[in-house]
Structures are given as structure tokens and as C-alpha cells.
Design an enzyme around this catalytic site. Sequence first.
Site, PDB file in Angstrom:
ATOM      1  N   CYS A 171       0.834  -1.205   0.000  1.00 48.63           N
ATOM      2  CA  CYS A 171       0.000   0.000   0.000  1.00 48.63           C
ATOM      3  C   CYS A 171       0.870   1.257   0.000  1.00 48.63           C
ATOM      4  O   CYS A 171       2.039   1.221   0.408  1.00 48.63           O
ATOM      5  CB  CYS A 171      -0.960  -0.015   1.170  1.00 48.63           C
ATOM      6  N   LYS A 208       0.068 -10.511   1.359  1.00 39.68           N
ATOM      7  CA  LYS A 208       0.268 -10.394  -0.096  1.00 39.68           C
ATOM      8  C   LYS A 208       1.557  -9.622  -0.385  1.00 39.68           C
ATOM      9  O   LYS A 208       1.721  -8.481   0.052  1.00 39.68           O
ATOM     10  CB  LYS A 208      -0.927  -9.710  -0.751  1.00 39.68           C
TER      11      LYS A 208
HETATM   12  C1  LIG Z   1      -6.560  -2.801 -12.245  1.00 35.87           C
HETATM   13  C2  LIG Z   1      -5.906  -3.549 -11.126  1.00 35.87           C
HETATM   14  C3  LIG Z   1      -6.244  -3.247  -9.811  1.00 35.87           C
HETATM   15  C4  LIG Z   1      -5.632  -3.929  -8.756  1.00 35.87           C
HETATM   16  N1  LIG Z   1      -5.989  -3.633  -7.474  1.00 35.87           N
HETATM   17  C5  LIG Z   1      -5.433  -4.333  -6.446  1.00 35.87           C
HETATM   18  C6  LIG Z   1      -5.843  -4.083  -5.120  1.00 35.87           C
HETATM   19  O1  LIG Z   1      -6.713  -3.260  -4.828  1.00 35.87           O
HETATM   20  N2  LIG Z   1      -5.243  -4.808  -4.142  1.00 35.87           N
HETATM   21  C7  LIG Z   1      -4.285  -5.770  -4.391  1.00 35.87           C
HETATM   22  O2  LIG Z   1      -3.798  -6.409  -3.459  1.00 35.87           O
HETATM   23  N3  LIG Z   1      -3.912  -6.041  -5.660  1.00 35.87           N
HETATM   24  C8  LIG Z   1      -4.463  -5.349  -6.683  1.00 35.87           C
HETATM   25  N4  LIG Z   1      -4.092  -5.631  -7.960  1.00 35.87           N
HETATM   26  C9  LIG Z   1      -3.115  -6.719  -8.206  1.00 35.87           C
HETATM   27  C10 LIG Z   1      -3.832  -8.028  -8.541  1.00 35.87           C
HETATM   28  O3  LIG Z   1      -4.653  -8.453  -7.472  1.00 35.87           O
HETATM   29  C11 LIG Z   1      -2.834  -9.149  -8.880  1.00 35.87           C
HETATM   30  O4  LIG Z   1      -2.110  -9.516  -7.736  1.00 35.87           O
HETATM   31  C12 LIG Z   1      -1.857  -8.756  -9.973  1.00 35.87           C
HETATM   32  O5  LIG Z   1      -2.497  -7.980 -10.966  1.00 35.87           O
HETATM   33  C13 LIG Z   1      -1.216  -9.973 -10.645  1.00 35.87           C
HETATM   34  O6  LIG Z   1      -2.192 -10.821 -11.205  1.00 35.87           O
HETATM   35  P1  LIG Z   1      -2.625 -10.726 -12.771  1.00 35.87           P
HETATM   36  O7  LIG Z   1      -1.348 -10.677 -13.564  1.00 35.87           O
HETATM   37  O8  LIG Z   1      -3.425 -11.946 -13.023  1.00 35.87           O
HETATM   38  O9  LIG Z   1      -3.412  -9.480 -12.924  1.00 35.87           O
HETATM   39  C14 LIG Z   1      -4.679  -4.954  -9.029  1.00 35.87           C
HETATM   40  C15 LIG Z   1      -4.355  -5.259 -10.357  1.00 35.87           C
HETATM   41  C16 LIG Z   1      -4.961  -4.582 -11.409  1.00 35.87           C
HETATM   42  C17 LIG Z   1      -4.592  -4.952 -12.814  1.00 35.87           C
END
Ligand SMILES: Cc1cc2nc3c(=O)[nH]c(=O)nc-3n(C[C@H](O)[C@H](O)[C@H](O)COP(=O)(O)O)c2cc1C
Length: 315
Positions: free
Chosen positions: A132, A167
Site C-alpha cells: 500500500c 500479499k
Molecule cells: C486494475 C488492477 C487493480 C488492482 N488492485 C489491487 C488491489 O486493490 N489490491 C491488491 O492487493 N492487488 C491489486 N491488484 C493486483 C492483482 O490483485 C494481482 O495480484 C496482480 O495484478 C497480478 O495478477 P494478474 O497478472 O493476473 O493481474 C490490481 C491489479 C490490477 C490490474
Amino acid sequence: MKVDLTTRIKGLTFKNPITVASGTFGTTDEYGRYVDYKKLGAIITKTITVKPREGNPMPRICETTAGMLNAIGLQNKGLEDFIIHKIPYFKKIGTPLIVSVAGETVQEFAELARVFEKHRDVVSALEVNLSCPNVEAGGVNFMKKQERILEAIKAVRQRTSLTVFAKLSPELGDVLEIAGKVLGEGADGISVTNTLRGMAVDIDSRRSKLAKDFGGLSGPAIKPVALRYVYQVKKEFKVPVIASGGISDVDDALEFLIVGADLLAVGTANFVEPRATLEILEGIKRFCAKQGIKKLDELRGSYRPCGDSKKGCHR
Ligand SMILES: Cc1cc2nc3c(=O)[nH]c(=O)nc-3n(C[C@H](O)[C@H](O)[C@H](O)COP(=O)(O)O)c2cc1C
């Protein structure tokens, strides 16, 4: 052939391993037109903070080769709104709910844990988002950052008996080292990986394609890195792991299962194909049936390591 996809984590039972990555699946029912939420193994919420946050200015997402950058900035309506308006919705759905939380101070992490402890009837676990903004705030040196992360996990642990996932992302330092430390402070499991910081430049304006210089890279581009972390965390600590990082199709999902992932959080893929979660779920069932795998646990963690053999992996 019926395949048993049941996934058990510390007294929690999920009917299958498919879930959604925080922040990529709306806040409540936005994906309801495409996905029957009851079919998911679990739902992970957008990160909730104590106070409402407007997030960063637009534009705050852009496409990149094999992925996307986002600089959303944890936009959400805050804890009170979540308790009043979202908890009743998730209670009706009944799918195990993992609430993603982030504090701007250690006290706020503690407060979030204290409040969600009172909603154990709906909330199965907490995913503590340690990436964060204020934990990462500029001017805070590396050691101080780690200290705050550990204080945050300790504070959460003291306030709740819910299952706690920390995380992580490599932006926080050495993932394995931090994983060991947060587990030492009482986290039950690890969620890897959050996004990796990157940038994209508009060549005409010579400005960032985002309203900030940097954003978090997600999608297929980060999958090999995420896979490596999941494998190493499982191998080293043998704790529950939520995997995220480019899980886009059934083959990706199977790779993460083979290296030991417990839950598979589909993220960026939801923006490309809103039904990605359920398509992956069906694909896993088909794969298992074809391979004669009756229980997913037969496949989970079945990776065959290369070891130190001089002959290499494939002899
Ligand atoms: C648009 C967007 C918003 C996200 N918001 C958060 C969030 O609020 N909290 C969090 O822990 N991770 C957030 N993430 C990270 C995702 O939860 C995830 O860990 C990361 O994108 C990797 O997975 P992916 O490649 O399948 O997207 C966000 C990712 C994206 C793309």
C-alpha cells in the site's frame, strides 16, 4: 469422470481453487452478467482501507506488451461502506470471501482486522495487501519499510483469528526473505505476487501514459516470475499460497497447481475475457478427467524438480 477439486486451507474448505485477484473483479456484482459467483472457489475483494480513497488521477491504466500497467491507487469507499453495503451482498452469495485490506498506518491495519473479526460469519480470511502507498512511501528506507510490514502483520494477527494471507511483491524486497519474516509474525499463508512496478512512455508527448510516472505491471508478462515465487514459497515454507500473476488460461492455472498453489487468483485476464475464471475451471476439470486424476490434490505440488543432476532435467 467426476473430479474432486476441493481445496482445504487451515480448516477452510473451498469447492475449487479458482478465485479472483484483488481489484480486478469489481467491488460486488459487476461481473454477475458473465460469472455465477457461486461457482467460484472464493472471492477476493478489492482492497478495503479504513477511510474512503479516491485513488490516483486518470489515466491510470494502460496496455503494455503482454500485460497492463495500473496506478489505481486503492480507490475504494472505505471500511464503513463495505460493512454496510457489501457484506450483506456477499452473505447472500455464500461463496467464501477473502477480504483484502490495507492500512495507511499500523493502527489502521489493526482496526481493519478488529472489525472483520466481527464478521466471521461472512469473511473466511484476510489478504493483507502490504504494497500500500504509505508502506511504500518515498523517503522510507528499505529496513524501515520491512519493519512496518512486519508491524502491520503482527497487529493484524493480534486482532483476529481469521486466516491471514500476506500479499507480497518483489517491490518490497526479497520475496522469500519477507515471506519467512511475515510467517514468523503469524501470517498463515502467502499471496504472491502483486504487481511489479513499471512505466510506459507516450513518444509524442514524451510523458507517461499514466498520470503518474510508474504503475504496477500485471498479466502474462509477469507469469514466469509469479510461478517461480509460488514454487519457492511452497518449497521453502510449506504454507498455503494464493497465486496471482498472469493466470490467463487453463495451462497457466495447471502450471501454478503443479508447483503447489492452493488458490489461483485470476486477475488481468478478467479484463480480456470476463468469463476467464469459469473457463479455467472447466479446463481444469477436463484436464484432470483426461489424465485420470480423481482429486486435484494428486496434481497439486506434483512438480518434478531438476535437482543438481549434471545431465539436466530431461534425462
Ligand atoms: C486494475 C488492477 C487493480 C488492482 N488492485 C489491487 C488491489 O486493490 N489490491 C491488491 O492487493 N492487488 C491489486 N491488484 C493486483 C492483482 O490483485 C494481482 O495480484 C496482480 O495484478 C497480478 O495478477 P494478474 O497478472 O493476473 O493481474 C490490481 C491489479 C490490477 C490490474
